[in-house]
Each structure stands twice: as structure tokens, then as C-alpha cells.
Scaffold this motif. Structure first.
Motif, PDB file in Angstrom:
ATOM      1  N   ALA A  81      28.973  29.074 -25.902  1.00 37.67           N
ATOM      2  CA  ALA A  81      27.776  29.263 -26.473  1.00 37.67           C
ATOM      3  C   ALA A  81      27.933  28.617 -28.013  1.00 37.67           C
ATOM      4  CB  ALA A  81      27.280  30.677 -26.898  1.00 37.67           C
ATOM      5  N   LEU A  82      28.956  28.880 -28.494  1.00 36.27           N
ATOM      6  CA  LEU A  82      29.388  28.711 -29.964  1.00 36.27           C
ATOM      7  C   LEU A  82      29.519  26.941 -30.133  1.00 36.27           C
ATOM      8  CD1 LEU A  82      32.067  31.188 -31.276  1.00 36.27           C
ATOM      9  CD2 LEU A  82      29.487  31.117 -31.655  1.00 36.27           C
ATOM     10  N   VAL A  83      29.848  26.363 -29.036  1.00 36.63           N
ATOM     11  CA  VAL A  83      30.178  24.742 -29.043  1.00 36.63           C
ATOM     12  C   VAL A  83      29.106  24.057 -28.475  1.00 36.63           C
ATOM     13  CG1 VAL A  83      32.636  24.803 -28.976  1.00 36.63           C
ATOM     14  CG2 VAL A  83      31.511  24.797 -26.588  1.00 36.63           C
ATOM     15  N   MET A  84      27.985  24.739 -27.915  1.00 35.52           N
ATOM     16  CA  MET A  84      26.665  23.993 -27.395  1.00 35.52           C
ATOM     17  C   MET A  84      25.727  24.029 -28.613  1.00 35.52           C
ATOM     18  SD  MET A  84      25.852  25.759 -23.873  1.00 35.52           S
ATOM     19  CE  MET A  84      27.111  26.576 -23.075  1.00 35.52           C
ATOM     20  N   ASP A  85      24.996  22.907 -28.415  1.00 35.06           N
ATOM     21  CA  ASP A  85      23.947  22.900 -29.319  1.00 35.06           C
ATOM     22  C   ASP A  85      22.674  23.660 -28.948  1.00 35.06           C
ATOM     23  OD1 ASP A  85      22.527  21.806 -27.325  1.00 35.06           O
ATOM     24  OD2 ASP A  85      22.611  19.526 -27.989  1.00 35.06           O
ATOM     25  N   GLN A  86      21.621  24.040 -29.670  1.00 33.18           N
ATOM     26  CA  GLN A  86      20.594  25.131 -29.632  1.00 33.18           C
ATOM     27  C   GLN A  86      19.806  24.669 -28.139  1.00 33.18           C
ATOM     28  OE1 GLN A  86      20.282  27.669 -31.459  1.00 33.18           O
ATOM     29  NE2 GLN A  86      18.429  28.320 -30.224  1.00 33.18           N
ATOM     30  N   ALA A  87      19.486  23.459 -28.058  1.00 31.22           N
ATOM     31  CA  ALA A  87      18.742  23.143 -26.912  1.00 31.22           C
ATOM     32  C   ALA A  87      19.705  23.493 -25.648  1.00 31.22           C
ATOM     33  CB  ALA A  87      18.245  21.754 -26.833  1.00 31.22           C
ATOM     34  N   MET A  88      20.939  23.147 -25.399  1.00 32.91           N
ATOM     35  CA  MET A  88      21.896  23.140 -24.428  1.00 32.91           C
ATOM     36  C   MET A  88      22.027  24.650 -24.016  1.00 32.91           C
ATOM     37  SD  MET A  88      23.540  21.876 -21.893  1.00 32.91           S
ATOM     38  CE  MET A  88      24.021  20.183 -22.047  1.00 32.91           C
ATOM     39  N   ARG A  89      22.063  25.601 -25.247  1.00 26.83           N
ATOM     40  CA  ARG A  89      22.391  27.081 -24.985  1.00 26.83           C
ATOM     41  C   ARG A  89      21.182  27.640 -24.573  1.00 26.83           C
ATOM     42  NH1 ARG A  89      24.777  27.891 -29.637  1.00 26.83           N
ATOM     43  NH2 ARG A  89      22.777  28.109 -30.686  1.00 26.83           N
ATOM     44  N   GLU A  90      19.849  27.263 -25.047  1.00 27.14           N
ATOM     45  CA  GLU A  90      18.676  27.724 -24.433  1.00 27.14           C
ATOM     46  C   GLU A  90      18.480  27.424 -23.038  1.00 27.14           C
ATOM     47  OE1 GLU A  90      15.534  26.659 -27.468  1.00 27.14           O
ATOM     48  OE2 GLU A  90      16.133  27.810 -28.778  1.00 27.14           O
ATOM     49  N   GLU A  91      18.746  26.289 -22.653  1.00 26.59           N
ATOM     50  CA  GLU A  91      18.584  25.971 -21.190  1.00 26.59           C
ATOM     51  C   GLU A  91      19.426  26.754 -20.283  1.00 26.59           C
ATOM     52  OE1 GLU A  91      19.568  21.898 -18.274  1.00 26.59           O
ATOM     53  OE2 GLU A  91      18.953  21.626 -20.583  1.00 26.59           O
ATOM     54  N   LYS A  92      20.848  26.700 -20.556  1.00 31.62           N
ATOM     55  CA  LYS A  92      21.807  27.656 -20.074  1.00 31.62           C
ATOM     56  C   LYS A  92      21.382  29.184 -19.820  1.00 31.62           C
ATOM     57  CE  LYS A  92      25.127  24.592 -19.218  1.00 31.62           C
ATOM     58  NZ  LYS A  92      25.270  23.932 -18.059  1.00 31.62           N
ATOM     59  N   GLN A  93      20.830  29.475 -20.786  1.00 34.02           N
ATOM     60  CA  GLN A  93      20.298  30.947 -20.932  1.00 34.02           C
ATOM     61  C   GLN A  93      19.076  31.313 -19.889  1.00 34.02           C
ATOM     62  OE1 GLN A  93      19.680  31.720 -25.207  1.00 34.02           O
ATOM     63  NE2 GLN A  93      21.815  32.687 -25.490  1.00 34.02           N
TER      64      GLN A  93
END
Length: 176
Positions: A81-93
Motif C-alpha cells: 500500500a505504501l509504494v502504490m499510487d492512490q489510484a492503484m491502491r483504490e483499485e486493489k482495495q
């Protein structure tokens, strides 16, 4: 006229007494059938239980595998989560939430499938047992055969369960 009435009353009373004593001489046979014991002890009942249990274990294993995948996804999401950008993190969540909801839906479906399977298999067995009991009742001169599940007390002398068990065919509990 009164004499005729008295004779008629005495004659009717005599006929009534003979009719009652004739019916009293007729023995009513009553049988009791323990369906739960049939499920627990008969080969067909044991087979039904095995089939239901096996199907349940298969479904449980599939749910556990899906749960394991979701747990791995959750851990990976927390680590990365800390190394992902916001958009990628939201997609994974979002993907994670979808998988959790899919698992819950699958679990609900499996529960319904198990209830349906159990109902079908036990229903077939019950239908066959009751058919056999009806046949035994007709051939054996029984007045009534009752299911023990609805009786508060009965003596073992009228229990016909052990006579029915060997007549049940195992094909009755097949899975379609």
C-alpha cells in the motif's frame, strides 16, 4: 302401542350391544416407525449422510481455498500500500472488497445448495420408507402406522422400524 315401543327399544338395544361387542373383538393393530433411527442405522440412511457430508466437505474446501486467496490478497495489499499510487491502491482495495463479497455470496449459495440437497435426499428416503410402511400396513392388517417423531410415548412392542430397514433400497438416496 307402548308394548310395541318397548319391544322395539329392547330389540335396538340388543342389536347395538352385539354390534359393539363384535367391534370390540376386532383387534386394532398399531405400528410405530422411527424415521430418525432409519437414517442413523440403515445402509441407505448412512449412505445419505455420507453423500451429504461429502458434498459439504467439498463446498467447505472450496470456500477455504477462496478465503485463503482473499487473505493473501489482503496481506499483499497491506505490504504494498505504501509504494502504490492512490489510484492503484483504490483499485486493489476495490478488487479486494469485490472478492470478499463474492465469497459471502458463494457461502450463502452453498448453504442453500446444502439445504436443498439434504431436503432432496432425505425426502426421497422418507417417501420410500413411508411407501414401504404403507405396504406393510396393508399386508399386515395394521389399522394405523405412526411416525415416532410425532408421538410422545409408545411401547417398543409396536415398533416396526426393524422390519422396514432391510427393505429400503440404497438407490433411493442417489444424487442427481
Amino acid at each position: 302401542m307402548r308394548i310395541v315401543q318397548r319391544i322395539l327399544v329392547v330389540a335396538l338395544f340388543t342389536v347395538f350391544c352385539f354390534a359393539v361387542s363384535a367391534n370390540a373383538a376386532e383387534v386394532n393393530r398399531i405400528g410405530v416407525l422411527d424415521f430418525q433411527r432409519i437414517i442413523e442405522t440403515s445402509e441407505a440412511g448412512k449412505l445419505a449422510q455420507t453423500k451429504i457430508k461429502s458434498k459439504g466437505e467439498t463446498m467447505q474446501a472450496a470456500l477455504m481455498e477462496r478465503n485463503k486467496e482473499i487473505e493473501e490478497l489482503r496481506k499483499r495489499l497491506e505490504r504494498e500500500a505504501l509504494v502504490m499510487d492512490q489510484a492503484m491502491r483504490e483499485e486493489k482495495q476495490r478488487d479486494y472488497r469485490i472478492k470478499v463479497n463474492d465469497l459471502k455470496a458463494l457461502e450463502k449459495k452453498y448453504q442453500e445448495d446444502m439445504r436443498s440437497l439434504q431436503s432432496r435426499i432425505v425426502g426421497r428416503l422418507r417417501k420410500e420408507v413411508f411407501r414401504l410402511a404403507e405396504k406393510m400396513g396393508k399386508e399386515g392388517g395394521y389399522t394405523v402406522i405412526l411416525d415416532k417423531g410425532t408421538i410422545i410415548y409408545s411401547t417398543d412392542a409396536i415398533d416396526i422400524t426393524d422390519q422396514i430397514i432391510p427393505l429400503i433400497k440404497e438407490e433411493t438416496v442417489r444424487i442427481d
